[in-house]
Design a protein around this motif. Sequence first.
Motif, PDB file in Angstrom:
ATOM      1  N   VAL A   1       0.738  -1.233  -0.035  1.00 59.69           N
ATOM      2  CA  VAL A   1       0.048  -0.288  -0.447  1.00 59.69           C
ATOM      3  C   VAL A   1       1.157   0.934  -0.345  1.00 59.69           C
ATOM      4  O   VAL A   1       1.617   1.367   0.832  1.00 59.69           O
ATOM      5  CB  VAL A   1      -0.698   0.197   1.243  1.00 59.69           C
ATOM      6  CG1 VAL A   1      -1.826   1.013   1.235  1.00 59.69           C
ATOM      7  CG2 VAL A   1      -1.926  -1.401   1.823  1.00 59.69           C
ATOM      8  N   ASN A   2       1.230   2.371  -1.102  1.00 55.64           N
ATOM      9  CA  ASN A   2       1.703   3.161  -1.425  1.00 55.64           C
ATOM     10  C   ASN A   2       3.384   2.964  -1.271  1.00 55.64           C
ATOM     11  O   ASN A   2       3.846   3.934  -0.774  1.00 55.64           O
ATOM     12  CB  ASN A   2       0.962   4.225  -0.138  1.00 55.64           C
ATOM     13  CG  ASN A   2      -0.273   4.639  -0.569  1.00 55.64           C
ATOM     14  OD1 ASN A   2      -0.297   4.655  -1.460  1.00 55.64           O
ATOM     15  ND2 ASN A   2      -1.205   5.224   0.309  1.00 55.64           N
ATOM     16  N   GLY A   3       3.343   1.603  -1.646  1.00 59.44           N
ATOM     17  CA  GLY A   3       4.808   1.578  -1.525  1.00 59.44           C
ATOM     18  C   GLY A   3       5.216   1.106   0.009  1.00 59.44           C
ATOM     19  O   GLY A   3       6.670   0.843  -0.178  1.00 59.44           O
ATOM     20  N   LYS A   4       4.574   0.675   0.154  1.00 63.09           N
ATOM     21  CA  LYS A   4       4.972  -0.327   2.617  1.00 63.09           C
ATOM     22  C   LYS A   4       3.970  -1.236   2.942  1.00 63.09           C
ATOM     23  O   LYS A   4       2.355  -1.428   1.729  1.00 63.09           O
ATOM     24  CB  LYS A   4       4.864   1.209   3.457  1.00 63.09           C
ATOM     25  CG  LYS A   4       5.466   2.450   3.150  1.00 63.09           C
ATOM     26  CD  LYS A   4       5.091   3.548   4.632  1.00 63.09           C
ATOM     27  CE  LYS A   4       6.063   4.630   4.271  1.00 63.09           C
ATOM     28  NZ  LYS A   4       6.129   5.459   5.268  1.00 63.09           N
TER      29      LYS A   4
ATOM     30  N   GLN B   1     -10.215  -2.820  -0.429  1.00 60.18           N
ATOM     31  CA  GLN B   1      -8.569  -3.258  -0.306  1.00 60.18           C
ATOM     32  C   GLN B   1      -7.839  -3.570  -1.188  1.00 60.18           C
ATOM     33  O   GLN B   1      -6.840  -2.801  -1.490  1.00 60.18           O
ATOM     34  CB  GLN B   1      -8.147  -4.166   1.528  1.00 60.18           C
ATOM     35  CG  GLN B   1      -8.414  -3.394   2.183  1.00 60.18           C
ATOM     36  CD  GLN B   1      -8.613  -4.201   3.668  1.00 60.18           C
ATOM     37  OE1 GLN B   1      -8.786  -5.496   3.593  1.00 60.18           O
ATOM     38  NE2 GLN B   1      -6.726  -4.090   4.054  1.00 60.18           N
TER      39      GLN B   1
ATOM     40  N   ALA C   1      -5.154  -0.960  -4.135  1.00 64.48           N
ATOM     41  CA  ALA C   1      -3.423  -0.877  -3.540  1.00 64.48           C
ATOM     42  C   ALA C   1      -3.201  -1.402  -5.258  1.00 64.48           C
ATOM     43  O   ALA C   1      -1.723  -1.014  -5.357  1.00 64.48           O
ATOM     44  CB  ALA C   1      -3.524  -1.657  -2.819  1.00 64.48           C
ATOM     45  N   TYR C   2      -4.410  -1.833  -6.295  1.00 61.35           N
ATOM     46  CA  TYR C   2      -3.360  -2.465  -7.241  1.00 61.35           C
ATOM     47  C   TYR C   2      -4.926  -2.873  -8.125  1.00 61.35           C
ATOM     48  O   TYR C   2      -3.544  -3.490  -9.431  1.00 61.35           O
ATOM     49  CB  TYR C   2      -3.265  -4.546  -7.071  1.00 61.35           C
ATOM     50  CG  TYR C   2      -2.240  -4.937  -5.602  1.00 61.35           C
ATOM     51  CD1 TYR C   2      -1.084  -4.409  -5.674  1.00 61.35           C
ATOM     52  CD2 TYR C   2      -3.272  -4.959  -4.831  1.00 61.35           C
ATOM     53  CE1 TYR C   2       0.115  -4.892  -5.329  1.00 61.35           C
ATOM     54  CE2 TYR C   2      -1.694  -5.566  -3.865  1.00 61.35           C
ATOM     55  CZ  TYR C   2      -0.327  -6.162  -3.808  1.00 61.35           C
ATOM     56  OH  TYR C   2      -0.252  -6.556  -2.779  1.00 61.35           O
TER      57      TYR C   2
ATOM     58  N   GLN D   1       8.947   1.399  -7.604  1.00 57.08           N
ATOM     59  CA  GLN D   1       9.592   1.791  -5.978  1.00 57.08           C
ATOM     60  C   GLN D   1      10.403   0.824  -6.295  1.00 57.08           C
ATOM     61  O   GLN D   1      10.681  -0.366  -6.432  1.00 57.08           O
ATOM     62  CB  GLN D   1       8.700   2.176  -5.328  1.00 57.08           C
ATOM     63  CG  GLN D   1       8.274   3.560  -5.824  1.00 57.08           C
ATOM     64  CD  GLN D   1       6.510   4.085  -4.915  1.00 57.08           C
ATOM     65  OE1 GLN D   1       6.603   3.009  -3.607  1.00 57.08           O
ATOM     66  NE2 GLN D   1       5.673   3.962  -5.458  1.00 57.08           N
TER      67      GLN D   1
END
Length: 246
Positions: free
Chosen positions: A47-50, A84, A88-89, A201
């Motif tokens: 989620v957002n790189g984390k 979710q 995210a994807y 990322q």
Amino acid sequence: MKLAIMQPYFLPYIGYYQLIGAVDVFIVYDNIKYTKKGWINRNRMLVNGKDALFSLSLKKDSDALDIRDRELAADFDRAKLLNQWQGAYRTAPFFKDTFPLLEEIVGFQDPNLFRYLFNSLRMTCAHLGLRTAFKISSEIPIDHSLKFQDKVLALCEAVGAREYINAIGGLELYDADAFRARGIEFKALRTRPFPYEQFGQAQVPYLSIVDLLMFNSVAKLQDVIADNYDLVRGAHSESSGLLFQA
């Protein structure tokens, strides 16, 4: 015959599927205690790189119960979980290939935790082209009061296994000599790093298979499952714990 035995997890990381692919028979524990705050009913996504957790909500019950005696919560929100993943994807390169699988997995209506997890495992394996035979631990005729290594050895003997493969952590849990004494070779599977791009990322590794399916083709993951690991043999006790590549 090669055997692995594991408790079920919800959409686990790729090493779990490598273990399935490395054996002829895969026994899934149902008569084993549910582990609170473990990975049985939850995993990690991007989620957002984390990394962030997703989970199956469970009915409140005794932590002493086996997995097969636990149930999903009556108010488990399937749509929320799917949203979710979608949030995210949705722009991931293989979202359209993966999301229908997740919809079918999450939509399974049996509230029993073990059957829900077992269904998700079998569906994911079918999607990945894995055809290893599955067995459920409680259906195998052994003394089920046995614990830990003794139970594993009994299960190995009951199904005629000559090679037992565990995840890499098994090197610390099991005595390879005890397996050799029963005519069974003990090995552990160590997953190699698998770098892949996640929205350009820095990679967050070892996430749920959901993440890998979103960013990689099934054909690519089949190659990783088949080849991207090492099998390590536990040393004889007199060898001071040295490990040998299989």
